[in-house]
Motif scaffolding. Structure first.
Motif, PDB file in Angstrom:
ATOM      1  N   GLN A 207     -17.130  -6.873 -33.576  1.00 54.78           N
ATOM      2  CA  GLN A 207     -18.228  -7.733 -33.616  1.00 54.78           C
ATOM      3  C   GLN A 207     -19.120  -7.650 -32.539  1.00 54.78           C
ATOM      4  OE1 GLN A 207     -18.351 -12.100 -35.051  1.00 54.78           O
ATOM      5  NE2 GLN A 207     -17.734 -12.156 -32.983  1.00 54.78           N
ATOM      6  N   VAL A 208     -20.476  -7.627 -32.692  1.00 53.49           N
ATOM      7  CA  VAL A 208     -21.434  -7.509 -31.858  1.00 53.49           C
ATOM      8  C   VAL A 208     -22.428  -8.522 -32.297  1.00 53.49           C
ATOM      9  CG1 VAL A 208     -23.274  -6.206 -30.612  1.00 53.49           C
ATOM     10  CG2 VAL A 208     -21.153  -4.936 -31.513  1.00 53.49           C
ATOM     11  N   ALA A 209     -22.355  -9.534 -31.309  1.00 54.11           N
ATOM     12  CA  ALA A 209     -23.185 -10.953 -31.671  1.00 54.11           C
ATOM     13  C   ALA A 209     -24.807 -10.522 -30.556  1.00 54.11           C
ATOM     14  CB  ALA A 209     -22.440 -12.059 -31.079  1.00 54.11           C
ATOM     15  N   ILE A 210     -25.779 -10.674 -31.320  1.00 56.02           N
ATOM     16  CA  ILE A 210     -27.047 -10.162 -30.778  1.00 56.02           C
ATOM     17  C   ILE A 210     -27.573 -11.628 -30.175  1.00 56.02           C
ATOM     18  CG2 ILE A 210     -29.344  -9.399 -31.282  1.00 56.02           C
ATOM     19  CD1 ILE A 210     -28.454  -8.149 -33.891  1.00 56.02           C
ATOM     20  N   GLY A 211     -27.179 -12.697 -30.586  1.00 55.75           N
ATOM     21  CA  GLY A 211     -27.628 -13.864 -30.132  1.00 55.75           C
ATOM     22  C   GLY A 211     -26.516 -14.444 -29.169  1.00 55.75           C
ATOM     23  N   PHE A 212     -25.966 -13.868 -28.629  1.00 55.92           N
ATOM     24  CA  PHE A 212     -24.542 -14.280 -27.813  1.00 55.92           C
ATOM     25  C   PHE A 212     -25.021 -15.686 -26.981  1.00 55.92           C
ATOM     26  CE2 PHE A 212     -21.579 -14.302 -24.328  1.00 55.92           C
ATOM     27  CZ  PHE A 212     -20.442 -14.564 -24.871  1.00 55.92           C
ATOM     28  N   GLU A 213     -24.157 -16.495 -26.956  1.00 50.68           N
ATOM     29  CA  GLU A 213     -24.335 -17.886 -26.363  1.00 50.68           C
ATOM     30  C   GLU A 213     -24.727 -17.375 -24.622  1.00 50.68           C
ATOM     31  OE1 GLU A 213     -24.613 -20.833 -27.638  1.00 50.68           O
ATOM     32  OE2 GLU A 213     -23.958 -20.487 -29.520  1.00 50.68           O
ATOM     33  N   THR A 222     -33.241  -9.447 -26.525  1.00 45.90           N
ATOM     34  CA  THR A 222     -32.792  -9.015 -27.722  1.00 45.90           C
ATOM     35  C   THR A 222     -32.773  -7.535 -27.892  1.00 45.90           C
ATOM     36  OG1 THR A 222     -33.327 -11.154 -28.550  1.00 45.90           O
ATOM     37  CG2 THR A 222     -32.953  -9.672 -30.391  1.00 45.90           C
ATOM     38  N   ARG A 223     -33.843  -7.093 -27.859  1.00 48.08           N
ATOM     39  CA  ARG A 223     -33.933  -5.577 -27.883  1.00 48.08           C
ATOM     40  C   ARG A 223     -32.719  -4.707 -27.061  1.00 48.08           C
ATOM     41  NH1 ARG A 223     -35.517  -2.295 -31.715  1.00 48.08           N
ATOM     42  NH2 ARG A 223     -33.457  -1.731 -31.233  1.00 48.08           N
ATOM     43  N   ARG A 224     -32.632  -5.316 -25.934  1.00 44.32           N
ATOM     44  CA  ARG A 224     -31.805  -4.588 -25.094  1.00 44.32           C
ATOM     45  C   ARG A 224     -30.475  -4.773 -25.691  1.00 44.32           C
ATOM     46  NH1 ARG A 224     -32.224  -7.412 -20.720  1.00 44.32           N
ATOM     47  NH2 ARG A 224     -34.320  -6.399 -20.049  1.00 44.32           N
ATOM     48  N   ARG A 225     -30.037  -5.863 -26.212  1.00 42.37           N
ATOM     49  CA  ARG A 225     -28.616  -5.961 -27.025  1.00 42.37           C
ATOM     50  C   ARG A 225     -28.675  -5.192 -28.252  1.00 42.37           C
ATOM     51  NH1 ARG A 225     -29.660 -11.173 -25.135  1.00 42.37           N
ATOM     52  NH2 ARG A 225     -30.206 -12.087 -27.397  1.00 42.37           N
ATOM     53  N   ILE A 226     -29.821  -4.983 -28.601  1.00 38.53           N
ATOM     54  CA  ILE A 226     -29.707  -4.388 -30.149  1.00 38.53           C
ATOM     55  C   ILE A 226     -29.386  -2.957 -29.856  1.00 38.53           C
ATOM     56  CG2 ILE A 226     -30.994  -3.766 -32.090  1.00 38.53           C
ATOM     57  CD1 ILE A 226     -32.262  -6.261 -32.144  1.00 38.53           C
TER      58      ILE A 226
END
Length: 281
Positions: A207-213, A222-226
């Motif tokens: 699981q990869v959560a883009i909006g991680f707490e 967000t772009r970096r995490r995506i």
């Protein structure tokens, strides 16, 4: 008392957690059970059959992690013999405080006995989404069956029989899901909020959560995490019904990744988890 010690105190004596008597229903008529969320109401209905009346505190479409129970909602506990909850959601803890001030319902934290995932919702915090795991649900159903029997001893055998039927069905579903992912490359998937942690753990998924707490939620962050997530070749982006649709729709996810809408708070949770599994096959 912090969240961890608070829950541990309740789990230590799961069948002695009555804030008062056994409820106004006594041993006559249908026993009233209040569930914090719909998936737990499903368990109560399956175990209790026609001997229980089940109500749900969390309104449909509400976010379980940010819900604030109002006095009108807390009235659902009036006359209840059992309050079934995860024991991990903030609004449940507020409800328990209300019980301590004069309620009669037995608080049953269904996270007791479950190996909790930590770190997905903040450092050291337990992931509250325990109901998205069929294996967890088997543990939860047994805990709830025992608590309901303690409140209504005359129906103990009836509850136990219903629980065995439910447990067998959950076992079959778990075996089916295990078979879907056995011997295959374990796929990754995207979510905005990390609510499928237990499902992913059960079947070796990523699981990869883009909006991680606690992470930076700027466009650059967000772009970096995506970009980091795409390196794992995710197949699906799961969009959840209780999320802000604007966040999900504005995420620049490549066309090759399917967007699948799911509702993990639905009464037909089995259909929703099957949708998750089918999307990742």
């Amino acid at each position: 008392m912090n969240k961890i010690s608070y829950l541990a105190a309740f789990c230590a004596l799961p069948l002695l957690l009555s804030c008062g008597n056994t409820g106004v229903s006594g041993n006559a008529g249908r026993m009233k059970v209040t569930a914090s969320i719909t998936p737990l109401a499903y368990l109560a209905e399956e175990i209790g059959g026609d001997s229980v009346e089940v109500q749900v505190l969390l309104p449909q479409g509400s976010d379980p992690e940010n819900f604030e129970p109002q006095l009108g909602k807390l009235r659902a506990l009036e006359g209840a013999s059992v309050f079934a909850a995860t024991g991990l959601l903030p609004f449940e803890n507020k409800t328990v405080s209300a019980l301590a001030e004069g309620g009669d319902a037995r608080f049953v934290p269904l996270s007791c006995g479950i190996d909790l995932v930590r770190g997905t919702h903040g450092e050291g915090e337990a992931d509250p989404h325990i109901w998205v795991s069929v294996r967890n649900l088997r543990v939860m159903a047994r805990t709830l069956s025992d608590a309901m029997a303690a409140e209504r001893p005359a129906a103990k055998d009836y509850f136990a029989a219903n629980w065995r039927v439910l447990d067998s069905r959950l076992d079959s579903l778990d075996r089916a899901f295990s078979g879907m992912f056995a011997g295959s490359a374990k796929p990754a998937f995207l979510v905005w909020h990390p609510s499928l942690s237990y499902f992913a753990r059960d079947y070796g998924l990523r699981q990869v959560a883009i909006g991680f707490e606690g992470k930076e939620n700027s466009a650059v962050g967000t772009r970096r995490r995506i970009d980091a997530a795409l390196a794992g070749n995710p197949k699906v982006y799961f969009i959840q019904a209780d999320e802000d649709p604007r966040a999900a729709e504005t995420i620049p996810v490549p066309d090759g990744i399917r967007k699948v809408s799911i509702n993990l708070m639905a009464s037909d949770w089995e259909a929703e988890l099957t949708k998750v599994a089918d999307a990742l096959r």
